[in-house]
Design an enzyme around this catalytic site. Structure first.
Site, PDB file in Angstrom:
ATOM      1  N   SER A  38       0.840  -1.148  -0.151  1.00  0.00           N
ATOM      2  CA  SER A  38       0.043  -0.052   0.063  1.00  0.00           C
ATOM      3  C   SER A  38       0.756   1.371  -0.078  1.00  0.00           C
ATOM      4  O   SER A  38       0.296   2.272  -0.305  1.00  0.00           O
ATOM      5  CB  SER A  38      -0.835   0.048   1.163  1.00  0.00           C
ATOM      6  OG  SER A  38      -0.381   0.269   2.287  1.00  0.00           O
ATOM      7  N   LYS A 104       1.257   4.341   6.791  1.00  0.00           N
ATOM      8  CA  LYS A 104       0.398   5.347   5.864  1.00  0.00           C
ATOM      9  C   LYS A 104       0.963   6.992   5.818  1.00  0.00           C
ATOM     10  O   LYS A 104       1.756   7.293   6.587  1.00  0.00           O
ATOM     11  CB  LYS A 104      -1.193   5.682   6.195  1.00  0.00           C
ATOM     12  CG  LYS A 104      -1.728   4.226   6.330  1.00  0.00           C
ATOM     13  CD  LYS A 104      -1.862   3.399   4.969  1.00  0.00           C
ATOM     14  CE  LYS A 104      -2.563   2.077   4.897  1.00  0.00           C
ATOM     15  NZ  LYS A 104      -2.473   1.263   3.739  1.00  0.00           N
TER      16      LYS A 104
END
Length: 182
Positions: A38, A104
Site C-alpha cells: 500500500s 500510511k
C-alpha cells in the site's frame, strides 16, 4: 558461592538491559516491518523501517506528508498496556503479529476539508502536489470529508491498492504510534 553470585549478577544485568530496551522501543523508537504494497513506490513489502515514538509518547500531531504507523482499530480506545504488549520485543517470545498496524501518509489534520475528484486529492480547496504516489488514483466522491478535532486522515501512496482513512475514517491521534525516520 562466588559462581552463584556472578550468575545472579549476569541475570540482573540482562534483566536491566531488557527493561531498558523495552522502554526505549515503547517510548522512543523501534523498527517495524512494512506488510503489503500500500505504500509503493515509497516503501516495499517486508521493508524494515525505523519509527520515532516521540509523537505517540507526547500525543502530538504529525505534519502533512509524514509517513506514520497507525493502529487501524479506531473503534476501540488504546491504552499504555497496548504499547507494551504489541511491542516487537514480544514477538521474540512467539506473540502473534496482528495486521492492525498500518504504515500510511498523513493527508489531513484536524479541521481540514478533503475532496477526491479528477483523480486527485484536494485539501481545503487546494490540489495536493503528490510526487510520491504510484499512479493516478481511481477513487472519487462528491462527499467532502472534514477531519475532526483530535484526528488525522491518512492514505497509502499506492492509492488504488490501499486500505486507509477512505475505508475506516479519520484516525484518532492516540492511534498514531509513530513517525518514520529511516
Amino acid at each position: 558461592m562466588h559462581l552463584l553470585r556472578e550468575f545472579f549478577g549476569w541475570i540482573r544485568s540482562i534483566g536491566v538491559a531488557f527493561v531498558f530496551a523495552l522502554l526505549i522501543s515503547v517510548f522512543v523508537f523501534q523498527p517495524t516491518k512494512v506488510l503489503g504494497g500500500s505504500m509503493e513506490p515509497t516503501l516495499q513489502d517486508k521493508e524494515i523501517i525505523y519509527i520515532s515514538k516521540i509523537l505517540h509518547t507526547l500525543n502530538s500531531l504529525p505534519d502533512y506528508g509524514d509517513v506514520v504507523i497507525i493502529d487501524s482499530r479506531i473503534d476501540r480506545k488504546r491504552s499504555i498496556l497496548d504499547d507494551f504488549t504489541e511491542n516487537p520485543i514480544f514477538t521474540l517470545f512467539g506473540k502473534k503479529v496482528e495486521h492492525n498496524i498500518w504504515v500510511k501518509r498523513v493527508i489531513g489534520r484536524p479541521g481540514d476539508v478533503l475532496e477526491f475528484k479528477n483523480h486527485k486529492v484536494y485539501r481545503n480547496g487546494q490540489e495536493l502536489a503528490e510526487p510520491y504516489i504510484k499512479e493516478l488514483m481511481h477513487f472519487s466522491t462528491d462527499e467532502k470529508i472534514k477531519v475532526p478535532e483530535g484526528h488525522i486522515f491518512v492514505m497509502g501512496d499506492n492509492r488504488n491498492n490501499s486500505r486507509d482513512s477512505r475505508n475506516i475514517g479519520s484516525i484518532p491521534v492516540d492511534h498514531v504510534l509513530g513517525k518514520m525516520i529511516m
